[in-house]
Motif scaffolding. Structure first.
Motif, PDB file in Angstrom:
ATOM      1  N   ASP A   1       5.587   1.243  10.236  1.00 16.67           N
ATOM      2  CA  ASP A   1       4.506   0.501  10.196  1.00 16.67           C
ATOM      3  C   ASP A   1       3.220   1.236   9.385  1.00 16.67           C
ATOM      4  N   TYR A   2       3.438   2.606   9.447  1.00 16.53           N
ATOM      5  CA  TYR A   2       2.458   3.200   8.887  1.00 16.53           C
ATOM      6  C   TYR A   2       2.810   3.636   7.569  1.00 16.53           C
ATOM      7  N   ALA A   3       4.226   3.700   7.106  1.00 17.38           N
ATOM      8  CA  ALA A   3       4.446   3.784   5.661  1.00 17.38           C
ATOM      9  C   ALA A   3       4.061   2.518   4.970  1.00 17.38           C
ATOM     10  N   LEU A   4       4.228   1.373   5.465  1.00 14.27           N
ATOM     11  CA  LEU A   4       4.221   0.068   4.889  1.00 14.27           C
ATOM     12  C   LEU A   4       2.503  -0.061   4.691  1.00 14.27           C
ATOM     13  N   ARG A   5       1.902   0.378   5.452  1.00  8.73           N
ATOM     14  CA  ARG A   5       0.218   0.234   5.449  1.00  8.73           C
ATOM     15  C   ARG A   5      -0.086   1.397   4.462  1.00  8.73           C
ATOM     16  N   ALA A   6       0.546   2.722   4.342  1.00  9.84           N
ATOM     17  CA  ALA A   6      -0.031   3.442   3.426  1.00  9.84           C
ATOM     18  C   ALA A   6       0.638   2.964   1.829  1.00  9.84           C
ATOM     19  N   MET A   7       1.548   2.500   1.882  1.00  7.55           N
ATOM     20  CA  MET A   7       2.232   2.007   0.548  1.00  7.55           C
ATOM     21  C   MET A   7       1.191   0.801  -0.021  1.00  7.55           C
ATOM     22  N   ALA A   8       0.731  -0.062   0.645  1.00  7.39           N
ATOM     23  CA  ALA A   8       0.108  -1.104   0.511  1.00  7.39           C
ATOM     24  C   ALA A   8      -1.316  -0.592  -0.006  1.00  7.39           C
ATOM     25  N   GLU A   9      -1.838   0.683   0.716  1.00  6.93           N
ATOM     26  CA  GLU A   9      -3.176   1.112   0.267  1.00  6.93           C
ATOM     27  C   GLU A   9      -3.019   1.675  -1.174  1.00  6.93           C
ATOM     28  N   LEU A  10      -1.853   2.175  -1.344  1.00  4.02           N
ATOM     29  CA  LEU A  10      -1.543   3.053  -2.564  1.00  4.02           C
ATOM     30  C   LEU A  10      -1.588   2.006  -3.657  1.00  4.02           C
ATOM     31  N   ALA A  11      -0.917   0.900  -3.361  1.00  2.17           N
ATOM     32  CA  ALA A  11      -0.972  -0.285  -4.386  1.00  2.17           C
ATOM     33  C   ALA A  11      -2.121  -0.780  -4.460  1.00  2.17           C
ATOM     34  N   ALA A  12      -3.063  -0.998  -3.698  1.00  3.84           N
ATOM     35  CA  ALA A  12      -4.304  -1.598  -3.764  1.00  3.84           C
ATOM     36  C   ALA A  12      -5.164  -0.503  -4.900  1.00  3.84           C
ATOM     37  N   ALA A  13      -4.912   0.873  -4.781  1.00  2.74           N
ATOM     38  CA  ALA A  13      -5.546   1.688  -5.653  1.00  2.74           C
ATOM     39  C   ALA A  13      -5.236   1.681  -7.032  1.00  2.74           C
ATOM     40  N   ALA A  14      -3.917   1.380  -7.123  1.00  2.00           N
ATOM     41  CA  ALA A  14      -3.330   1.203  -8.524  1.00  2.00           C
ATOM     42  C   ALA A  14      -3.651   0.350  -9.377  1.00  2.00           C
ATOM     43  N   ASP A  15      -3.680   0.628 -10.749  1.00  2.00           N
ATOM     44  CA  ASP A  15      -3.861  -0.588 -11.696  1.00  2.00           C
ATOM     45  C   ASP A  15      -2.646  -1.360 -11.855  1.00  2.00           C
ATOM     46  N   GLN A  16      -2.642  -2.542 -11.368  1.00  2.00           N
ATOM     47  CA  GLN A  16      -1.451  -3.375 -11.041  1.00  2.00           C
ATOM     48  C   GLN A  16      -0.782  -3.801 -12.543  1.00  2.00           C
ATOM     49  N   ASP A  17      -1.751  -3.712 -13.518  1.00  2.00           N
ATOM     50  CA  ASP A  17      -1.352  -4.230 -14.955  1.00  2.00           C
ATOM     51  C   ASP A  17      -0.512  -3.161 -15.603  1.00  2.00           C
ATOM     52  N   GLY A  18      -0.703  -1.829 -15.022  1.00  2.00           N
ATOM     53  CA  GLY A  18       0.068  -0.614 -15.629  1.00  2.00           C
ATOM     54  C   GLY A  18      -0.682  -0.274 -16.799  1.00  2.00           C
TER      55      GLY A  18
ATOM     56  N   HIS B   1       3.422  -4.850  -3.702  1.00  2.00           N
ATOM     57  CA  HIS B   1       2.193  -5.881  -4.391  1.00  2.00           C
ATOM     58  C   HIS B   1       1.871  -6.985  -3.836  1.00  2.00           C
ATOM     59  N   ASP B   2       2.633  -7.791  -3.251  1.00  2.00           N
ATOM     60  CA  ASP B   2       2.618  -9.101  -2.344  1.00  2.00           C
ATOM     61  C   ASP B   2       1.857  -8.687  -1.021  1.00  2.00           C
ATOM     62  N   VAL B   3       1.969  -7.658  -0.184  1.00  2.00           N
ATOM     63  CA  VAL B   3       1.272  -7.333   0.866  1.00  2.00           C
ATOM     64  C   VAL B   3      -0.310  -6.784   0.374  1.00  2.00           C
ATOM     65  N   ALA B   4      -0.238  -5.997  -0.653  1.00  2.00           N
ATOM     66  CA  ALA B   4      -1.633  -5.438  -1.168  1.00  2.00           C
ATOM     67  C   ALA B   4      -2.396  -6.603  -1.627  1.00  2.00           C
ATOM     68  N   THR B   5      -1.884  -7.678  -2.197  1.00  2.00           N
ATOM     69  CA  THR B   5      -2.690  -8.533  -2.740  1.00  2.00           C
ATOM     70  C   THR B   5      -2.732  -9.737  -1.876  1.00  2.00           C
ATOM     71  N   GLY B   6      -2.002  -9.974  -0.621  1.00  2.00           N
ATOM     72  CA  GLY B   6      -2.222 -10.952   0.117  1.00  2.00           C
ATOM     73  C   GLY B   6      -1.341 -12.387  -0.080  1.00  2.00           C
ATOM     74  N   LYS B   7      -0.875 -12.118  -1.472  1.00  2.00           N
ATOM     75  CA  LYS B   7      -0.027 -13.342  -2.073  1.00  2.00           C
ATOM     76  C   LYS B   7       1.426 -13.296  -1.795  1.00  2.00           C
ATOM     77  N   LEU B   8       1.662 -13.651  -0.645  1.00  2.00           N
ATOM     78  CA  LEU B   8       3.328 -13.489  -0.104  1.00  2.00           C
ATOM     79  C   LEU B   8       3.989 -14.936  -0.610  1.00  2.00           C
ATOM     80  N   PRO B   9       5.182 -14.456  -0.697  1.00  2.00           N
ATOM     81  CA  PRO B   9       5.976 -15.663  -1.442  1.00  2.00           C
ATOM     82  C   PRO B   9       5.950 -16.678  -0.573  1.00  2.00           C
ATOM     83  N   ASP B  10       6.197 -17.872  -1.313  1.00  2.00           N
ATOM     84  CA  ASP B  10       6.499 -19.367  -0.651  1.00  2.00           C
ATOM     85  C   ASP B  10       7.449 -19.356   0.486  1.00  2.00           C
ATOM     86  N   ARG B  11       8.374 -18.552   0.657  1.00  2.00           N
ATOM     87  CA  ARG B  11       9.345 -18.592   1.577  1.00  2.00           C
ATOM     88  C   ARG B  11       8.980 -17.969   2.664  1.00  2.00           C
ATOM     89  N   VAL B  12       8.039 -16.781   2.612  1.00  2.00           N
ATOM     90  CA  VAL B  12       7.328 -16.526   3.587  1.00  2.00           C
ATOM     91  C   VAL B  12       6.420 -17.383   4.180  1.00  2.00           C
TER      92      VAL B  12
END
Length: 156
Positions: free
Chosen positions: A8-25, A134-145
């Protein structure tokens, strides 16, 4: 499915790091200190340090020491599935008494249980490898979910 506090903590930390990153690279990654991540996600800092070490060893995050140091994702968040993070922290998905389902030996009336456990693992993989950090960090989950969670029975 039971997820450990570490996962749980690892997933939350990864989402936080994703939110801090420039998604466009387009820009260099923005490192976050373990303290910043811990505070943002209300995770015990010492516990998070050991989790980030596991994620680094698994090649999911990079780390740098020093005043400009911190942690950042090793790959774009779109390329990191939740399943990868879970496996990096807790090992294989869906094990029974610590064994992989294909290694179990059931007989008689219980023989079909092995197929059930393998199907369960395949179902978990379908979702956990479909959803990216990325899906978690942006809240844009796939349609299947979204389709699965739209069913009120899923919440019970």
């Amino acid at each position: 499915m039971r997820l450990s506090a570490r996962v749980d903590y690892a997933l939350r930390a990864m989402a936080e790091l994703a939110a801090a990153a420039d998604q466009d690279g387009a820009a260099a990654p923005s490192p976050m200190t373990a303290e910043q991540v811990a505070k943002a996600q209300d995770i015990p800092p010492k516990f998070l340090e050991s989790i980030l070490l596991q994620l680094r060893r698994a090649g999911l995050v990079h780390a740098q020491r020093g005043p400009d140091g911190g942690y950042w994702l090793a790959r774009p968040a779109r390329e990191i599935g939740l399943g990868q993070v879970i496996r990096a922290i807790d090992g294989p998905l869906a094990n029974v008494r610590g064994q992989r389902p294909e290694d179990l030996g059931y007989s008689g009336a219980a023989a079909a249980l092995q197929e059930v456990w393998i199907a369960l693992r395949a179902s978990e993989r379908e979702i956990l490898d479909l959803v990216s950090i990325h899906d978690v960090a942006t809240g844009k989950l796939p349609d299947r979910v979204r389709d699965l969670t739209a069913d009120p029975a899923a919440w019970a």
